[in-house]
Design a protein around this motif. Structure first.
Motif, short mmCIF file in Angstrom:
data_model
loop_
_atom_site.label_atom_id
_atom_site.label_comp_id
_atom_site.label_asym_id
_atom_site.label_seq_id
_atom_site.Cartn_x
_atom_site.Cartn_y
_atom_site.Cartn_z
N ASN A 184 0.85 -1.19 0.00
CA ASN A 184 0.00 0.00 0.00
C ASN A 184 0.88 1.23 0.00
N LEU A 185 0.49 2.23 -0.78
CA LEU A 185 1.31 3.43 -0.89
C LEU A 185 1.43 4.19 0.42
N LYS A 186 0.49 3.98 1.35
CA LYS A 186 0.55 4.72 2.61
C LYS A 186 1.80 4.35 3.42
N TYR A 187 2.33 3.16 3.18
CA TYR A 187 3.56 2.76 3.88
C TYR A 187 4.77 3.56 3.40
N LEU A 188 4.66 4.11 2.21
CA LEU A 188 5.76 4.92 1.66
C LEU A 188 5.60 6.41 1.98
N ALA A 189 4.49 6.76 2.64
CA ALA A 189 4.20 8.18 2.89
C ALA A 189 5.34 8.91 3.62
N PRO A 190 5.92 8.34 4.71
CA PRO A 190 7.02 9.05 5.38
C PRO A 190 8.23 9.24 4.46
N LEU A 191 8.59 8.19 3.71
CA LEU A 191 9.71 8.31 2.78
C LEU A 191 9.40 9.30 1.66
N SER A 192 8.14 9.32 1.24
CA SER A 192 7.73 10.24 0.19
C SER A 192 7.86 11.69 0.66
N LEU A 193 7.51 11.93 1.93
CA LEU A 193 7.65 13.27 2.50
C LEU A 193 9.11 13.69 2.53
N VAL A 194 9.98 12.77 2.99
CA VAL A 194 11.43 13.06 3.01
C VAL A 194 11.94 13.32 1.60
N ALA A 195 11.48 12.49 0.64
CA ALA A 195 11.90 12.65 -0.76
C ALA A 195 11.51 14.02 -1.28
N ASN A 196 10.30 14.47 -0.98
CA ASN A 196 9.86 15.79 -1.43
C ASN A 196 10.73 16.90 -0.86
N LEU A 197 11.08 16.76 0.42
CA LEU A 197 11.89 17.79 1.08
C LEU A 197 13.29 17.86 0.48
N VAL A 198 13.92 16.68 0.28
CA VAL A 198 15.30 16.70 -0.24
C VAL A 198 15.33 17.13 -1.70
N MET A 199 14.28 16.80 -2.47
CA MET A 199 14.24 17.25 -3.86
C MET A 199 14.04 18.76 -3.94
N THR A 200 13.24 19.31 -3.01
CA THR A 200 13.05 20.76 -2.98
C THR A 200 14.35 21.47 -2.63
N ALA A 201 15.06 20.94 -1.61
CA ALA A 201 16.35 21.53 -1.22
C ALA A 201 17.36 21.43 -2.36
N SER A 202 17.38 20.29 -3.04
CA SER A 202 18.29 20.10 -4.17
C SER A 202 18.00 21.09 -5.28
N LEU A 203 16.72 21.30 -5.55
CA LEU A 203 16.31 22.23 -6.60
C LEU A 203 16.76 23.65 -6.28
N LEU A 204 16.64 24.05 -5.00
CA LEU A 204 17.07 25.39 -4.59
C LEU A 204 18.58 25.56 -4.81
N LEU A 205 19.36 24.52 -4.49
CA LEU A 205 20.82 24.58 -4.69
C LEU A 205 21.17 24.64 -6.18
N ILE A 206 20.40 23.92 -7.00
CA ILE A 206 20.64 23.96 -8.46
C ILE A 206 20.38 25.38 -8.99
N TYR A 207 19.28 25.99 -8.52
CA TYR A 207 18.98 27.38 -8.91
C TYR A 207 20.10 28.31 -8.48
N PHE A 208 20.55 28.15 -7.23
CA PHE A 208 21.59 29.02 -6.70
C PHE A 208 22.86 28.93 -7.53
N TYR A 209 23.31 27.71 -7.81
CA TYR A 209 24.54 27.55 -8.57
C TYR A 209 24.39 28.14 -9.98
N SER A 210 23.27 27.83 -10.63
CA SER A 210 23.07 28.30 -12.01
C SER A 210 23.03 29.82 -12.08
N LEU A 211 22.34 30.44 -11.14
CA LEU A 211 22.22 31.91 -11.14
C LEU A 211 23.56 32.59 -10.88
#
Length: 449
Positions: A184-211
């Motif tokens: 069931n996908l609900k078992y992945l919910a905590p990992l999914s939340l962590v994944a969303n957070l680290v991808m958001t942080a990664s995206l911010l760093l990519i923007y920072f470097y590119s700019l």
């Protein structure tokens, strides 16, 4: 992440109710690996034409999403249903036309087929994305420093000899197989939340470097080569193909009448991100831009961590992405076997599907071309071709104005031309690159002898 919310909406495991929740899920359903490939898409279209084309495509994509919601409302009221899926909307729409009525089931099957192709295509992209990025991190391990200065081609002084990227895909295969066994996908919910957070942080760093690393003057072509534009189309429509998330989210809103505002706000943010990262990334890395902007980041600890964190996020997203085709394909087969074999057959089919996506990725280990091919083949149908056709058939007896009909035909034609040209160019490029690799292998073998 292309389908986290798509999967959740279908699964029903998370109830979307508020404006903010729906907005977050809409953003999650549209932001993923496609975003990272957009700097190369802008290169294929040109520094001026690329952003303008992304804006135009964003407007058309949002319009098609609105058409789908409008048609769903109209048809669900007609058949006395509280809500409809994309496939059901197409089925009931075709029933409005007398000569299509007997074939209406094929409308649902066709939409489901393209949903399956799209989702499995996303899974193929994930295999290639992970293998390319992890391979780059491993090769540069000995030369990774705390200094983030780099040259334009992202080459470090000392590279560790590494495996072919296809061997990395085979290494990831068992992990993906175990991941999709999650009941069931609900078992992945905590990992999914962590994944969303680290991808958001990664995206911010990519923007920072590119700019902070754009070099002036910028001597990049305003308009790219005509033969590369179909590759731009495929990558762009791959990124914008979030239409599958629209109906599940709208159906679960506490106040569905405010969904239009959610759609416009959410897709405005998405379009801004696409245009900005695509343009900034191309301005920063120029002609050397890779199939994913992460491949151009410097080999220092900060950005190696960015690559690995984004890979973790993509790995978790694979299960959410895989959920949609699994739910369409597996239950009808499991229903045909005895109860004692149900679990075994279910796990076997999941394994076969993952192996199938891995095999496709191994056959085409070119990240930029896989993204463009998936976008051209399937995303163009779901995002551009089907919604205008659905409006024509759904309101067949309601007196659609000739202007609206002409507009719908034009949008579908744009999608069809993009499908034909994008698929042709992507396949041609895949064959050409494989030919070059084969020649290089033969020449290397001859030199060794």
């Amino acid at each position: 992440m292309e389908t986290s919310s798509r999967a959740e909406g279908t699964d029903g495991s998370s109830l979307v109710s508020s404006f903010f929740q729906t907005l977050i899920h809409l953003l999650k359903g549209n932001i993923g690996t496609g975003l990272l490939g957009l700097p190369l898409a802008v290169k294929n279209a040109g520094l001026v034409l690329g952003p303008l084309s992304l804006l135009g495509m964003g407007i058309i994509a949002v319009h098609c999403m609105r058409l789908l919601v409008k048609c769903s409302h109209h048809l669900s009221a007609k058949v006395d249903r509280s809500s409809l899926t994309y496939g059901e909307a197409m089925q009931y729409g075709m029933e409005n036309v007398s000569w299509l009525r007997r074939h209406s089931q094929w409308g649902k099957r066709t939409v489901n087929l393209f949903l399956i192709i799209t989702q499995l295509g996303f899974c193929c992209v994930y295999f290639v994305f992970l293998s390319d990025n992890v391979k780059q991190v491993v090769e540069a391990a000995n030369a990774t420093t705390f200094s983030c200065q780099m040259n334009s081609t992202n080459q470090t002084a000392v590279l560790v000899p590494s495996f072919d990227s296809r061997l990395y895909m085979l290494c990831f295969l068992p992990a993906f197989v175990l991941l999709v066994y999650t009941p069931n996908l609900k078992y992945l919910a905590p990992l999914s939340l962590v994944a969303n957070l680290v991808m958001t942080a990664s995206l911010l760093l990519i923007y920072f470097y590119s700019l902070t690393h754009i070099t002036y003057p910028i001597n990049l072509p305003a308009v790219g080569r005509a033969k590369d534009y179909p590759l731009f189309f495929g990558t762009a429509i791959f990124a914008f193909e979030g239409i599958g998330v629209v109906l599940p989210l709208e159906n679960k809103m506490q106040r569905p009448q405010s969904f239009s505002l959610v759609l416009y706000v959410g897709m405005s943010i998405v379009t801004f991100l696409y245009i900005s990262l695509g343009t900034i990334g191309y301005m920063c890395f120029g002609e050397h831009i890779g199939g994913s902007i992460t491949l151009n980041l410097p080999n220092c600890w900060t950005y190696q961590a960015v690559k690995l964190l984004y890979c973790f996020g993509i790995f978790i997203t694979f299960a959410l992405q895989f959920y949609v085709p699994a739910e369409i394909l597996i239950p009808p087969v499991v229903a045909r076997v005895s109860e004692r074999w149900e679990t075994a057959v279910d796990l076997l089919l999941r394994t076969v599907l993952v192996i199938f996506t891995c095999a496709l990725a191994i056959l085409i280990p070119e990240l930029d071309l896989v993204i463009s091919l998936v976008g051209s083949v399937s995303s163009s149908f779901l995002a551009l071709i089907f919604p205008p056709i659905l409006q024509i058939v759904a309101f067949h007896n309601e007196g659609l104005s000739p202007l609206v009909t002409a507009k719908n035909v034009l949008i579908s034609l744009v999608g069809l031309i993009g499908f034909l040209t994008g698929t042709y160019i992507a396949v041609e490029q895949i064959i050409a690159r494989n030919g070059l690799k084969h020649e290089d292998t033969l020449s290397t073998s001859f030199m060794v002898q």
